[in-house]
Design an enzyme around this catalytic site. Structure first.
Site, PDB file in Angstrom:
ATOM      1  N   SER A  63      41.334  48.596  49.915  1.00 14.79           N
ATOM      2  CA  SER A  63      42.742  47.915  51.065  1.00 14.79           C
ATOM      3  C   SER A  63      42.285  46.402  51.311  1.00 14.79           C
ATOM      4  O   SER A  63      41.515  46.326  52.232  1.00 14.79           O
ATOM      5  CB  SER A  63      43.160  48.758  52.611  1.00 14.79           C
ATOM      6  OG  SER A  63      43.365  50.762  51.276  1.00 14.79           O
TER       7      SER A  63
HETATM    8  N1  SAH Z   1      41.083  52.557  51.233  1.00 16.08           N
HETATM    9  C1  SAH Z   1      40.724  52.847  49.847  1.00 16.08           C
HETATM   10  C2  SAH Z   1      41.809  52.313  49.205  1.00 16.08           C
HETATM   11  C3  SAH Z   1      42.458  53.446  48.365  1.00 16.08           C
HETATM   12  S1  SAH Z   1      43.358  52.507  46.944  1.00 16.08           S
HETATM   13  C4  SAH Z   1      39.714  51.184  49.805  1.00 16.08           C
HETATM   14  O1  SAH Z   1      39.293  50.850  50.981  1.00 16.08           O
HETATM   15  O2  SAH Z   1      39.187  51.378  49.212  1.00 16.08           O
HETATM   16  C5  SAH Z   1      44.094  54.934  46.359  1.00 16.08           C
HETATM   17  C6  SAH Z   1      43.362  55.646  46.288  1.00 16.08           C
HETATM   18  O3  SAH Z   1      43.681  56.290  46.020  1.00 16.08           O
HETATM   19  C7  SAH Z   1      43.397  55.364  44.460  1.00 16.08           C
HETATM   20  O4  SAH Z   1      41.825  55.077  44.370  1.00 16.08           O
HETATM   21  C8  SAH Z   1      43.797  56.693  44.126  1.00 16.08           C
HETATM   22  O5  SAH Z   1      43.097  56.191  42.491  1.00 16.08           O
HETATM   23  C9  SAH Z   1      43.583  57.454  44.777  1.00 16.08           C
HETATM   24  N2  SAH Z   1      44.825  58.351  44.570  1.00 16.08           N
HETATM   25  C10 SAH Z   1      46.465  58.600  44.090  1.00 16.08           C
HETATM   26  N3  SAH Z   1      46.246  59.671  44.110  1.00 16.08           N
HETATM   27  C11 SAH Z   1      46.003  60.644  44.430  1.00 16.08           C
HETATM   28  C12 SAH Z   1      45.580  62.048  45.196  1.00 16.08           C
HETATM   29  N4  SAH Z   1      46.187  63.378  44.502  1.00 16.08           N
HETATM   30  N5  SAH Z   1      44.568  62.918  44.776  1.00 16.08           N
HETATM   31  C13 SAH Z   1      43.292  61.435  45.360  1.00 16.08           C
HETATM   32  N6  SAH Z   1      43.369  60.109  45.026  1.00 16.08           N
HETATM   33  C14 SAH Z   1      44.345  59.555  44.733  1.00 16.08           C
END
Ligand code: SAH
Length: 220
Positions: A63
């Site tokens: 993000s």
């Molecule tokens: N805040 C994180 C960004 C996360 S991106 C950072 O700064 O790196 C969102 C993440 O949510 C992705 O890696 C995706 O694979 C995960 N995601 C999506 N649906 C999900 C679920 N149901 N359970 C766990 N992770 C999930």
């Protein structure tokens, strides 16, 4: 301000975060304590302090710094809190939460991302983190209830069962909710069997895929 010695991290914190209104001293201190470059692959290191999200592989993104700061501030994390994070991604937000909370429980559905995040946080000496591979919309029942829940991927609608079953009464959650093209970042306070929702800002996140999220289709 000595422009010659200000690091890229300090510049990011000043221009992208404080100047935009995120001023909570504990949040700023937590951001200072986490080296953002560690969460980028060699190929994208130059993106570490840029004012945008960046690819982390598997179609997912780390993000934008401002969004991490804003979500963290709105979550109002206290030192005794146990926090559930859904969507570990690179682990950057996880590491920031670990600086503020007692314990962080982070769930990621893409195993290689989870493994990488685990390695990065261990290398940084962070020990108040617990990782799980799976669908975070189901929460982490054995460790619930949580004082705070942060969801880092966009849900089509509020994951009500999760919030009502795994957030403490009076607890707070921050998450993006709405159509895939654009969501609203919302804060949700649980009051008994009610969820009181407040809009923060429009935003765009990758999809939350799971039981209380989007279906797992080929495009995601
Ligand atoms: N805040 C994180 C960004 C996360 S991106 C950072 O700064 O790196 C969102 C993440 O949510 C992705 O890696 C995706 O694979 C995960 N995601 C999506 N649906 C999900 C679920 N149901 N359970 C766990 N992770 C999930």
């Amino acid at each position: 301000m000595n422009q010659l010695t200000e690091s890229q991290m300090e510049q990011m914190i000043r221009e992208q975060i404080i100047d935009r209104g995120v001023t909570d001293a504990r949040v700023i201190e937590a951001l200072r304590g986490v080296d953002r470059e560690k969460f980028f692959s060699k190929q994208y290191k130059q993106e570490a302090y840029a004012d945008r999200a960046a690819p982390i592989g598997h179609g997912q993104t780390i993000s934008q710094p401002y969004i991490v700061a804003l979500m963290t501030e709105k979550l109002d994390v206290q030192p005794e809190h146990r926090v559930l994070e859904i969507g570990t991604g690179s682990g950057y937000q996880t590491a920031v939460l670990c600086k503020l909370a007692k314990d962080v429980y982070s769930i990621e559905r893409v195993k290689p991302l989870l493994d990488q995040a685990f390695e990065t946080l261990m290398e940084m000496g962070i020990r108040n983190v617990h990782f799980r591979h799976g669908d975070g919309t189901l929460g982490w029942k054995e460790q619930s209830p949580f004082d705070r829940i942060l969801v880092a991927a966009g849900a089509p609608a509020l994951p009500k069962s999760l919030l009502l079953s795994q957030l403490i009464d009076g607890g707070l959650a921050i998450m993006p909710v709405g159509p895939h093209e654009q969501q609203m970042l919302v804060s949700v306070r649980r009051k008994g069997s009610e969820l009181v929702q407040n809009d923060i800002i429009p935003c765009r996140f990758v999809k939350l895929i799971g039981e209380e999220g989007w279906p797992n289709d080929l495009q995601s």
